[in-house]
Design an enzyme around this catalytic site. Structure first.
Site, PDB file in Angstrom:
ATOM      1  N   VAL A 143       0.826  -1.202   0.000  1.00 36.43           N
ATOM      2  CA  VAL A 143       0.000   0.000   0.000  1.00 36.43           C
ATOM      3  C   VAL A 143       0.861   1.252   0.000  1.00 36.43           C
ATOM      4  CG1 VAL A 143      -1.938  -1.123   1.155  1.00 36.43           C
ATOM      5  CG2 VAL A 143      -0.209   0.041   2.527  1.00 36.43           C
ATOM      6  N   ASP A 144       2.122   1.121   0.421  1.00 37.30           N
ATOM      7  CA  ASP A 144       3.010   2.285   0.499  1.00 37.30           C
ATOM      8  C   ASP A 144       3.449   2.797  -0.872  1.00 37.30           C
ATOM      9  OD1 ASP A 144       2.995   2.391   3.281  1.00 37.30           O
ATOM     10  OD2 ASP A 144       4.628   0.961   3.451  1.00 37.30           O
ATOM     11  N   GLY A 191       2.430   5.226   5.821  1.00 36.41           N
ATOM     12  CA  GLY A 191       3.514   5.805   5.033  1.00 36.41           C
ATOM     13  C   GLY A 191       4.692   6.097   5.938  1.00 36.41           C
ATOM     14  N   ARG A 192       5.608   5.140   6.017  1.00 34.10           N
ATOM     15  CA  ARG A 192       6.735   5.265   6.944  1.00 34.10           C
ATOM     16  C   ARG A 192       7.779   6.249   6.433  1.00 34.10           C
ATOM     17  NH1 ARG A 192       8.447   2.109  10.975  1.00 34.10           N
ATOM     18  NH2 ARG A 192       6.763   0.666  10.471  1.00 34.10           N
ATOM     19  N   GLU A 247       2.204   8.619   8.886  1.00 28.31           N
ATOM     20  CA  GLU A 247       2.661   8.088  10.175  1.00 28.31           C
ATOM     21  C   GLU A 247       4.159   8.299  10.372  1.00 28.31           C
ATOM     22  OE1 GLU A 247       2.029   3.871  10.227  1.00 28.31           O
ATOM     23  OE2 GLU A 247       3.169   3.522   8.371  1.00 28.31           O
ATOM     24  N   TYR A 297      -5.903  -0.069   9.766  1.00 27.71           N
ATOM     25  CA  TYR A 297      -6.269  -1.205   8.918  1.00 27.71           C
ATOM     26  C   TYR A 297      -7.454  -0.899   7.997  1.00 27.71           C
ATOM     27  CZ  TYR A 297      -3.235  -4.572  11.372  1.00 27.71           C
ATOM     28  OH  TYR A 297      -2.171  -5.256  11.877  1.00 27.71           O
ATOM     29  N   LEU A 298      -8.280   0.070   8.381  1.00 27.65           N
ATOM     30  CA  LEU A 298      -9.450   0.380   7.557  1.00 27.65           C
ATOM     31  C   LEU A 298      -9.056   0.762   6.142  1.00 27.65           C
ATOM     32  CD1 LEU A 298     -11.552   2.496  10.107  1.00 27.65           C
ATOM     33  CD2 LEU A 298     -11.728   0.044   9.600  1.00 27.65           C
ATOM     34  N   ARG A 300      -6.478  -0.157   4.325  1.00 23.67           N
ATOM     35  CA  ARG A 300      -5.928  -1.211   3.475  1.00 23.67           C
ATOM     36  C   ARG A 300      -6.858  -2.417   3.320  1.00 23.67           C
ATOM     37  NH1 ARG A 300      -1.061  -3.447   7.405  1.00 23.67           N
ATOM     38  NH2 ARG A 300      -2.151  -5.299   8.179  1.00 23.67           N
TER      39      ARG A 300
END
Length: 419
Positions: A143-144, A191-192, A247, A297-298, A300
């Protein structure tokens, strides 16, 4: 060609469309019974290979496999488990090859992100050193959206659609009550190190003054003073302010704003709560009432709002992985190659695993506005087609109707192995 079995595993955080990839891969494998015998799935990802816990997907009906296309999560289970260097953990890699030998596996498909592509690359190396013929193909998923050498990553388009929708809808809510109640809404997204998901929130703002008003990217060091000044300016001009924040937001020294001090299985800092930190900062310094939300989690798992583009690409990559393997393309990752922006056209490509492994693609500077608080037109052009189209799941009794597979394990042949 000798018929060989295949091993497929899902890795890392799952998505709304990773099962669509599994669907395409298993369906395509079933079209080649003269080359691929059975497709075994690792229960809980690569852990399933190490512990010889292999799921026999041939026991699932064609209908059940087809329903994977519209089911979120990881149908066979996933894991955060990083195989480290060949030198330090050779026994683990040798164990994988032993399991492959025991079950006549000639094809290895690993469906994951950066770390997973590194694992697939290392498995191809150890297989060559041990003289065992196995074709290793990486299948992108994250997802990133931070894998290199592919236009986008399956899972991202649906997250992008979800967060852009969510912040637009929340914006309408806040605007309705801002005169007498909440004036600030902060949405924290994943998003790290790469701000692609935060950038996607920006798609909701098609005109000046529309939410989100401010985007906070991990690529842009957080400056509290500049941020607060912009928040105050938005409230005075529009009556309220909505913010989307990654995040992985960091300060000028590179320290994560919401670093909890703990690490996950991949050695990454555990994050979460930066949205609350930012919202509280606004309250403390400007006095504005706030609400904040953690998409978590919602974002993804929201298959009900998946992007059709994302679903189609995820499925196509599963199909492509099988075809690449049958062509003998070893140590490669299937990719999405963009041919045109509008209308969006794409095709399947390939990239060497060694060039993908452990490489992160961050937001390019030209995708972020000069002030660091929003996306540019170039970014919008890139993102827009990835959220296009709808492919809702079937519904039953008013709720999405998802499939749960039988997931029957095959008999073990080897001694137990501790992971």
């Amino acid at each position: 060609m000798t018929v060989k079995n295949a091993f497929y595993a899902q890795s890392g955080g799952v998505t709304a469309v990773i099962n669509a990839t599994a669907c395409g891969l298993i369906q395509e494998a079933r079209r080649h019974p003269d080359k691929i015998g059975k497709v075994y799935a690792g229960r809980d990802g690569i852990i399933g290979a190490l512990t010889e816990d292999l799921i026999d997907t041939s026991l699932e009906t064609d209908e059940a496999i087809a329903r994977l296309r519209s089911t979120p999560g990881g149908a066979f289970g996933s894991c955060r488990y990083k195989l480290k260097s060949l030198e330090d953990h050779r026994a683990q890699y040798e164990r994988l090859i032993d399991v492959f030998k025991a079950h006549d596996i000639g094809y290895f498909f690993y469906n994951g992100g950066n770390d997973s592509m590194d694992t697939a690359w290392k498995v191809s190396q150890i297989a060559e050193k041990m003289g065992y013929p196995v074709v290793c193909v990486g299948v992108p998923k994250t997802v990133d959206n931070d894998l290199p050498l592919t236009d986008c990553c399956p899972g991202f388009g649906s997250v992008a659609k979800y967060v852009a929708t969510s912040i637009r809808e929340a914006g309408y809510d806040v605007a309705s009550m801002a005169r007498t109640s909440t004036k600030i809404f902060v949405l924290e997204v994943m998003g790290r190190h790469a701000g692609w998901i935060t950038a996607a929130c920006g798609l909701a703002a098609e005109n000046a003054g529309e939410p989100p008003h401010i985007l906070l990217f991990p690529e842009v060091p957080f400056n509290p003073e500049r941020f607060l000044a912009r928040v105050d300016e938005c409230v005075k001009q529009y009556g309220y302010c909505t913010v989307a924040v990654s995040e992985g937001l960091s300060d000028a020294e590179g320290k994560l704003i919401a670093d909890s001090g703990t690490k996950d299985a991949f050695g990454h800092s555990q994050l979460g709560g930066v949205g609350q930190i930012v919202a509280q900062l606004i309250k403390d310094k400007l006095g504005y009432k706030y609400h904040w939300a953690l998409a978590d989690y919602l974002q993804r798992s929201a298959r009900h709002l998946a992007s059709r583009t994302d679903v189609e690409q995820a499925h196509a990559l599963g199909v492509a992985a099988v075809n690449l393997a049958l062509q003998g393309k070893n140590a490669v990752m299937a990719t999405i190659d963009r041919l045109a922006d509008a209308p969006y056209r794409w095709e399947i490509g390939e990239a060497p695993l060694k060039d993908v492994a452990n490489v992160e693609r961050k937001m390019p500077a030209e995708f972020i506005t000069a002030d660091g608080f929003h996306i540019t037109d170039a970014c919008r052009t890139y993102l827009q087609p990835l959220i296009e189209g709808e492919e809702p799941p079937p519904y039953r009794n008013g709720l999405p109707d998802y499939v749960r597979l039988q997931n029957v394990s095959i008999a073990k042949k080897l001694e137990a192995f501790k992971v």
